[in-house]
Design a protein around this motif. Structure first.
Motif, short mmCIF file in Angstrom:
data_model
loop_
_atom_site.label_atom_id
_atom_site.label_comp_id
_atom_site.label_asym_id
_atom_site.label_seq_id
_atom_site.Cartn_x
_atom_site.Cartn_y
_atom_site.Cartn_z
N LYS B 111 5.89 -18.78 -7.44
CA LYS B 111 5.45 -19.49 -8.66
C LYS B 111 6.74 -19.14 -9.76
N ASP B 112 7.24 -18.23 -9.87
CA ASP B 112 8.45 -17.66 -10.64
C ASP B 112 9.26 -16.71 -9.88
N PHE B 113 10.31 -16.36 -10.63
CA PHE B 113 11.33 -15.12 -10.08
C PHE B 113 10.40 -13.72 -10.20
N ALA B 114 9.49 -13.87 -10.96
CA ALA B 114 8.92 -12.46 -11.16
C ALA B 114 7.93 -12.45 -9.82
N ASP B 115 7.41 -13.45 -9.47
CA ASP B 115 6.62 -13.56 -8.43
C ASP B 115 7.30 -12.82 -7.12
N ILE B 116 8.62 -13.40 -7.22
CA ILE B 116 9.54 -12.83 -5.89
C ILE B 116 9.59 -11.40 -6.03
N GLU B 117 10.09 -10.84 -7.27
CA GLU B 117 10.13 -9.53 -7.36
C GLU B 117 8.98 -8.77 -6.93
N ARG B 118 7.89 -9.06 -7.16
CA ARG B 118 6.33 -8.41 -6.78
C ARG B 118 6.30 -8.41 -5.22
N TYR B 119 6.67 -9.52 -4.61
CA TYR B 119 6.58 -9.67 -3.23
C TYR B 119 7.71 -8.58 -2.52
N ILE B 120 8.73 -8.61 -2.88
CA ILE B 120 9.97 -7.79 -2.42
C ILE B 120 9.61 -6.20 -2.51
N ASN B 121 8.95 -6.02 -3.69
CA ASN B 121 8.54 -4.66 -3.81
C ASN B 121 7.14 -4.02 -3.11
N GLN B 122 6.52 -5.20 -2.38
CA GLN B 122 5.51 -4.85 -1.55
C GLN B 122 6.00 -4.77 -0.14
N GLN B 123 7.18 -4.99 0.01
CA GLN B 123 7.77 -4.82 1.44
C GLN B 123 8.40 -3.38 1.72
N ASP B 124 8.81 -3.31 3.09
CA ASP B 124 9.67 -2.11 3.34
C ASP B 124 10.82 -2.36 3.01
N LEU B 125 11.53 -1.47 2.11
CA LEU B 125 12.71 -1.69 1.62
C LEU B 125 13.81 -0.71 2.18
N SER B 126 13.28 0.21 2.96
CA SER B 126 14.58 1.38 3.51
C SER B 126 15.53 0.80 4.35
N PHE B 127 16.68 1.12 4.42
CA PHE B 127 17.44 0.86 5.37
C PHE B 127 17.08 1.15 6.98
N THR B 128 17.28 0.32 7.95
CA THR B 128 16.56 0.21 9.28
C THR B 128 17.18 1.47 9.91
N PRO B 129 16.77 1.93 11.10
CA PRO B 129 17.36 2.89 11.86
C PRO B 129 18.64 2.50 12.47
#
Lengths: 343, 267
Positions: B111-129
């Protein structure tokens, strides 16, 4: 297809030839295998890492005659007394460029024509004079190759001093093309034999994608064509295409050091960069990427043949392989010939 | 990806956007960025594992006429780039529609950028092995070995600036390396010039890099310069708890002063 007489250079004679070249003070550049890739590198001896079946390297050998960074002179200024110290041209390297494909050998023609167009560039011309080109016919090609469309054949000896074609036995059919080639031959005569063979039978068949003269004619009156913008939309404006190109000659002059002491340096530049044509006034005649893409194509296929009687593209395909966003030059040239020039 | 084509057609036919930045079939088996401006072109859109270019780079290039509404096909790195660009006030939300594509290839209509921000923060954001292993390899080197390693790598650079051009975060209209009054960075691609450029590039992206690796992918000479910005991202995350591409509002770590800074020297 015809049988002709060639000199024969057996594979087992290569180490001796390389040793002779090195002993005579030559610097040898050869295509060396490194993992999946093959790149030109300086070698002093023959080795099995030298790859005579490579398709194309990322970088050409343009840098051996037109280095990416070249000091033109040192300067010194003591109030009214200014002096310039040029390099010792007699110390420039005597290079043997071993195993370039015909596209790369032919690329020295436009370089030469450019660097003696309105001014004799003695740095380039001295390096060129000291260079011996040993060409190698192509046994393989890929979908980026289009030499036959720019009137070069994968067996062409144009631009080479010596031309090699690998036969079925893995030995080389040798053509001595120029006096410089003859000098190398004379130096190691005992390593060469004689053979009758048909070199065309060992050559890869590169399909012709377009007609060069038709393209050249088609570009007349194309300056305002809509396709420049359409084609260049995804171009991100880097210089990868220009820097891997064996014929691109744009350069910049930089003074390094202080006002009273320093050096003037010639270094690679690219017409694809946004600031390349930026004037001191702030005006930029090529403000957009589409104008810069147009310049790239028109320079190679219209301005160069008009002014210095040689095309600026050898069909090596390096720019298309290197482009991060798949600006494939032969695809775009074909589209230029198919699409209307006026909206 | 029929749903993607359908959505693209709808957006263009009812003029919600005028251009869609996505991917199309390129040459020699490659995918490449594409600009779709009419519904009948939408069928050329593709999306698969070859579609790796960070399309956010096109959002700040000013190639399109003003007031053009753009839709962009956004893989996860593109989403993170958009959030970083927005947090740096580079994007106008009213002109950009983001069509997200999840890791399992589902279309997400934000819907908007805030929606993207919410989605991103639901994902695994750690560096991969794999990412961690690449950095650990450099970290394990002694100072001398590391110096040697980067000298070798940088000496190959010919300054085509593909790394800069391909990076969505390199949007300056006048890059420090093109600045000539005064000349900050030595222009020729000799040892000094290359070191100055790559150190500047890394420092200007320190903690702003979202880790898409587009710089090294774009590099025709395969220089592993993505490792520099990745390492700096790790350091800044550790030191300041800041990671690029995750927040629209949190100010950038290296240009922010907080009165309650844990370091005493700065207070």
């Amino acid at each position: 297809m015809a049988t002709e007489n060639y000199k024969l250079l057996k594979k087992e004679s290569l180490p001796a030839l390389f040793d002779k070249l090195t002993a005579s003070g030559k610097t040898i550049y050869a295509p060396v295998k490194n993992g999946e890739k093959t790149e030109f590198d300086v070698v002093t001896k023959y080795s099995n890492d030298i790859n005579d079946e490579y398709i194309q390297t990322v970088q050409s050998l343009k840098g051996t005659v037109f280095p990416k960074v070249e000091k033109l002179f040192d300067y010194k200024s003591d109030k009214t007394d200014t002096s310039i110290q040029e390099p010792d041209f007699s110390k420039f390297p005597q290079n043997v460029l071993w195993g370039l494909h015909p596209c790369d050998a032919a690329a020295f023609r436009p370089l030469d024509a450019t660097f003696r167009w309105d001014y004799d560039d003695k740095y380039f011309l001295t390096r060129m004079k000291l260079t011996t080109v040993v060409g190698l016919s192509c046994s393989k090609h890929d979908d980026y190759c289009f030499c036959t469309s720019v009137d070069i054949s994968p067996a062409s000896s144009d631009g080479s001093d010596i031309m090699l074609t690998k036969n079925k036995a893995g030995d080389y059919l040798v053509e001595i093309v120029t006096e410089k080639g003859q000098e190398v031959y004379d130096m190691a005569k005992e390593l060469f034999g004689e053979i009758s063979d048909d070199k065309e039978s060992y050559i890869t068949d590169v399909p012709k994608k377009f007609d060069l003269n038709e393209l050249n004619k088609n570009l007349d009156g194309s300056f305002e064509a809509p396709y420049w913008l359409a084609q260049s939309m995804r171009c991100i404006g880097c210089g990868a295409c220009a820097y891997v190109c064996p014929t691109c000659t744009c350069f910049d002059l930089q003074d390094e050091g202080a006002a009273n002491k320093g050096s003037r340096i010639k270094c690679w530049d690219s017409c694809g960069f946004g600031h390349f044509t930026l004037h001191t006034s702030g005006h930029n005649p090529r403000e957009t990427q589409s104008q810069r893409w147009r310049q790239r194509i028109l320079h190679k296929f219209s301005y160069m043949p008009d002014r210095i009687k040689v095309f600026g593209c050898m069909g090596c395909g390096r720019c298309s392989r290197a482009c991060p966003v798949d600006m494939n030059i032969s695809e775009n040239l074909i589209k230029i010939m198919e699409e209307p020039k006026n909206e | 990806m029929d749903k993607l084509k359908q959505l693209a057609k709808e957006l263009l036919s009812n003029n919600q956007v005028q251009i869609i930045v996505g991917y199309e079939e390129g040459t020699v088996g490659k995918a490449r960025p594409a600009f779709i401006s009419s519904p009948d072109q939408a069928d050329t859109l593709i999306y698969d594992e070859r579609c790796i270019h960070n399309l956010a780079v096109y959002l700040t290039q000013h190639k399109l006429p003003g007031n053009t509404k753009i839709a962009v096909i956004a893989s996860f790195p593109v989403m993170k780039s958009i959030i970083t660009l927005a947090s740096e006030k580079q994007l106008d939300e009213n002109f950009i529609k983001v069509i997200g594509i999840s890791k399992d290839n589902n279309i997400i209509e934000f819907k908007d950028f805030a929606d993207i921000e919410r989605y991103i923060n639901q994902q695994d954001l750690s560096f991969t092995p794999e990412e961690q292993a690449l950095i650990d390899k450099i970290d394990a080197m002694s100072m001398e070995e590391r110096w040697e390693y980067w000298q070798n790598e940088f000496s190959r650079c010919f300054k085509c600036y593909a790394c800069r051009s391909a990076c969505p975060m390199c949007y300056c209209t006048l890059c420090i390396t093109d600045f000539n009054q005064p000349q900050w960075v030595s222009v020729p691609s000799h040892k000094l010039g290359n070191f100055e450029w790559h150190i500047n590039r890394a420092m200007h992206l320190a903690g702003r890099c979202i880790g898409c690796d587009e710089c090294s992918r774009a590099c025709p000479l395969d220089l592993p310069i993505n490792l520099l910005t990745k390492k700096l991202s790790m350091d800044i995350q550790k030191q300041f708890g800041y990671s690029a591409g995750q927040s629209l509002t949190e100010p950038y770590a290296l240009s922010t002063y907080k009165p309650d800074d844990k370091e005493t020297f700065i207070r």
